[in-house]
Motif scaffolding. Structure first.
Motif, PDB file in Angstrom:
ATOM      1  N   PRO A  78      79.220  38.806  95.052  1.00 27.88           N
ATOM      2  CA  PRO A  78      80.144  39.951  95.137  1.00 27.88           C
ATOM      3  C   PRO A  78      81.505  39.570  94.566  1.00 27.88           C
ATOM      4  O   PRO A  78      81.987  38.460  94.770  1.00 27.88           O
ATOM      5  CB  PRO A  78      80.232  40.249  96.636  1.00 27.88           C
ATOM      6  CG  PRO A  78      79.818  38.983  97.309  1.00 27.88           C
ATOM      7  CD  PRO A  78      78.875  38.288  96.361  1.00 27.88           C
ATOM      8  N   LYS A  79      82.082  40.519  93.835  1.00 27.43           N
ATOM      9  CA  LYS A  79      83.386  40.273  93.245  1.00 27.43           C
ATOM     10  C   LYS A  79      84.451  40.427  94.312  1.00 27.43           C
ATOM     11  O   LYS A  79      84.395  41.335  95.134  1.00 27.43           O
ATOM     12  CB  LYS A  79      83.659  41.249  92.094  1.00 27.43           C
ATOM     13  CG  LYS A  79      82.727  41.056  90.937  1.00 27.43           C
ATOM     14  CD  LYS A  79      83.029  42.055  89.844  1.00 27.43           C
ATOM     15  CE  LYS A  79      82.059  41.895  88.688  1.00 27.43           C
ATOM     16  NZ  LYS A  79      82.290  42.884  87.640  1.00 27.43           N
ATOM     17  N   LYS A  80      85.412  39.530  94.278  1.00 24.67           N
ATOM     18  CA  LYS A  80      86.496  39.595  95.239  1.00 24.67           C
ATOM     19  C   LYS A  80      87.498  40.645  94.787  1.00 24.67           C
ATOM     20  O   LYS A  80      87.982  40.618  93.668  1.00 24.67           O
ATOM     21  CB  LYS A  80      87.206  38.247  95.362  1.00 24.67           C
ATOM     22  CG  LYS A  80      86.364  37.179  96.020  1.00 24.67           C
ATOM     23  CD  LYS A  80      87.149  35.904  96.205  1.00 24.67           C
ATOM     24  CE  LYS A  80      86.328  34.834  96.864  1.00 24.67           C
ATOM     25  NZ  LYS A  80      87.083  33.590  97.029  1.00 24.67           N
ATOM     26  N   ALA A  81      87.763  41.560  95.679  1.00 27.08           N
ATOM     27  CA  ALA A  81      88.764  42.587  95.379  1.00 27.08           C
ATOM     28  C   ALA A  81      90.136  42.007  95.653  1.00 27.08           C
ATOM     29  O   ALA A  81      90.347  41.283  96.623  1.00 27.08           O
ATOM     30  CB  ALA A  81      88.524  43.815  96.246  1.00 27.08           C
ATOM     31  N   GLU A  82      91.052  42.327  94.764  1.00 27.36           N
ATOM     32  CA  GLU A  82      92.409  41.836  94.966  1.00 27.36           C
ATOM     33  C   GLU A  82      92.997  42.544  96.174  1.00 27.36           C
ATOM     34  O   GLU A  82      92.935  43.764  96.295  1.00 27.36           O
ATOM     35  CB  GLU A  82      93.257  42.096  93.731  1.00 27.36           C
ATOM     36  CG  GLU A  82      92.916  41.213  92.562  1.00 27.36           C
ATOM     37  CD  GLU A  82      93.909  41.376  91.426  1.00 27.36           C
ATOM     38  OE1 GLU A  82      95.086  41.697  91.700  1.00 27.36           O
ATOM     39  OE2 GLU A  82      93.497  41.203  90.293  1.00 27.36           O
ATOM     40  N   ALA A  83      93.584  41.751  97.036  1.00 24.90           N
ATOM     41  CA  ALA A  83      94.179  42.315  98.239  1.00 24.90           C
ATOM     42  C   ALA A  83      95.490  43.004  97.882  1.00 24.90           C
ATOM     43  O   ALA A  83      96.308  42.477  97.131  1.00 24.90           O
ATOM     44  CB  ALA A  83      94.431  41.215  99.261  1.00 24.90           C
ATOM     45  N   SER A  84      95.660  44.209  98.388  1.00 23.95           N
ATOM     46  CA  SER A  84      96.917  44.911  98.135  1.00 23.95           C
ATOM     47  C   SER A  84      98.003  44.261  98.982  1.00 23.95           C
ATOM     48  O   SER A  84      97.745  43.784 100.082  1.00 23.95           O
ATOM     49  CB  SER A  84      96.768  46.394  98.483  1.00 23.95           C
ATOM     50  OG  SER A  84      96.419  46.529  99.838  1.00 23.95           O
TER      51      SER A  84
END
Length: 121
Positions: free
Chosen positions: A97-103
């Motif tokens: 799974p691709k890591k989503a950039e944390a806002s």
């Protein structure tokens, strides 16, 4: 106490663990069959005798069956290697799974605004 136990059982991790134990038990018989019926005879072709269970050390009336212990170690190493290969193959097939950039958090946004205001002054 009953409510706490019910909450504990209803957690997803406990159910996942139970499923893992059941699947692990079934998987153990498959891997044991693989080692006993395929891999150990193959090793026997190259190494000669693979069954060390007849090796016994006798001291007085006590018999130490260290050969059975050696067999258990060999079977463990074979099973561990097969599981390693299977996990490695599964990791290649299953996409990561691709890591989503944390806002940025509100605190970080406020600090950024303060830094910009200080730069303007």
């Amino acid at each position: 106490m009953f409510k706490e136990f019910k909450d504990f059982i209803n957690r997803g991790n406990v159910i996942d663990l139970a499923v893992g134990v059941i699947i692990g038990g079934a998987f153990t018989s498959i891997v044991a069959s693989l080692t006993d019926n395929l891999i150990n005879p193959l090793l026997g072709v190259f190494l000669g005798q693979v069954d060390f269970s007849s090796l016994v050390l006798k001291v007085g009336d006590a018999s130490f069956k260290y050969g059975a212990f050696i067999n258990s170690i060999i079977n463990f190493l074979i099973i561990a290697f097969v599981v390693f290969l299977m996990v490695k193959a599964i990791n290649k097939v299953v996409p990561k799974p691709k890591k989503a950039e944390a806002s940025p958090s509100n605190e970080e946004l406020y600090l950024k605004e303060i830094a910009e205001l200080l730069k303007k002054q």
